[in-house]
Design an enzyme around this catalytic site. Structure first.
Site, short mmCIF file in Angstrom:
data_model
loop_
_atom_site.label_atom_id
_atom_site.label_comp_id
_atom_site.label_asym_id
_atom_site.label_seq_id
_atom_site.Cartn_x
_atom_site.Cartn_y
_atom_site.Cartn_z
N TYR A 145 0.83 -1.20 0.00
CA TYR A 145 0.00 0.00 0.00
C TYR A 145 0.87 1.25 0.00
CZ TYR A 145 -3.19 3.57 1.85
OH TYR A 145 -3.92 4.72 2.05
N LYS A 149 1.10 4.15 -2.90
CA LYS A 149 0.73 5.54 -2.61
C LYS A 149 1.91 6.49 -2.78
CE LYS A 149 -3.68 5.36 -1.63
NZ LYS A 149 -4.68 6.12 -2.43
#
Length: 225
Positions: A145, A149
Site C-alpha cells: 500500500y 501511494k
C-alpha cells in the site's frame, strides 16, 4: 462565468460522497462516477451519475467521453479511487502488488490521460489525486500500500510539471487515516482516534480546486486528523 463541471471518481465510497457534497456546496456541477451503481443512488437525482470501471485506460476514456456528451467538458477531476492492504514485505504476493498498483496508481494515470483533452477544451483544469501519508512517511506493515501511494504522490508532482504549460493544476491530499464507515467497521477504536473525517478531507480537496488555490501546483497536502 459558467458553472464549472467537476468529476468525482470513486464517488460511491465514503470519501467520494463527502467530496461530492463539498463540491456541490462550492457551486460546482458534479458528475459522480463509480463502478458500484447502487452506491451512486444515495447521492440523489440532482447529481449526474455514471456507472463505470475506471481502472483501465478504456474504461476511463469512455467514462470521460460520456461526461462531455451528457454534461459538458470537465474542468475539475477529483480522484478518490484507492484500495488498502495490510502486510509487510514478506507477505506481498504478485496478485496483491498488482492490485495495489493497478488501483492506487493505474487509475490515477488513466483518469489523467482521459480528462486532459477535455480540460484543454474547457481552457482550464484542476486535478486532485488521493495519495496517503503512508506514501511519504514510512510505516511498518503497509508495504505494498505504502509503495503504491508513494508512486501516486510522485506521479502528482510529475503531472504538475508536465501539465502546467496546458493551464492544468495537479495536487494531492495525503490522509493518514479516514474515518469512513468501512474503516470504522474494520479497524479498532484506538486506531481511529486520530483519523480524519471524510468531510475534513473533502474540505481540503474543495480548497485545492478553488480559485483561492490558483497558485498551488504539485502540492502534497497532509490531512492527518
Amino acid at each position: 462565468m459558467s458553472t464549472r463541471i467537476a468529476v468525482v471518481a470513486g464517488a460511491g465510497g465514503g470519501l467520494g460522497r463527502a467530496v461530492v457534497s463539498a463540491l456541490r456546496t462550492a457551486d460546482l456541477r458534479v458528475v459522480a462516477i463509480d463502478r458500484d451503481e447502487e452506491a451512486l443512488r444515495v447521492l440523489g437525482p440532482e447529481v449526474h451519475r455514471i456507472a463505470a470501471d475506471l481502472s483501465t485506460p478504456e474504461g476511463a476514456k469512455s467514462a470521460l467521453a460520456r461526461v462531455e456528451a451528457e454534461v459538458g467538458a470537465p474542468s475539475v477531476l477529483v480522484n478518490t479511487i484507492g484500495v488498502h492492504a495490510f502486510g509487510d514485505v514478506m507477505t506481498i504476493t504478485p496478485d496483491l502488488l498488482r492490485q495495489q498498483v493497478d488501483l492506487n496508481v493505474g487509475a490515477a494515470v488513466w483518469l489523467t490521460q482521459a480528462v486532459v483533452p477535455h480540460m484543454q477544451q474547457a481552457g482550464e483544469g484542476v486535478i486532485v489525486h488521493t495519495a496517503a501519508e503512508a506514501g511519504v512517511e514510512p510505516a511498518a506493515g503497509l508495504t505494498a500500500y505504502s509503495v503504491s501511494k508513494a508512486a501516486t504522490a510522485h506521479l502528482t508532482r510529475v503531472l504538475a510539471v508536465e501539465l502546467r504549460p496546458l493551464g492544468i493544476r495537479v495536487n494531492a491530499v495525503l490522509p493518514r487515516l479516514i474515518a469512513t464507515e468501512a474503516n470504522k467497521a474494520m479497524l479498532p477504536p484506538e486506531l481511529l482516534a486520530t483519523a480524519s473525517t471524510p468531510e475534513a478531507v473533502a474540505g481540503a480537496i474543495a480548497l485545492l480546486v478553488s480559485e483561492e488555490a490558483a497558485a498551488v501546483h504539485g502540492a502534497l497536502v497532509p490531512v492527518n486528523g
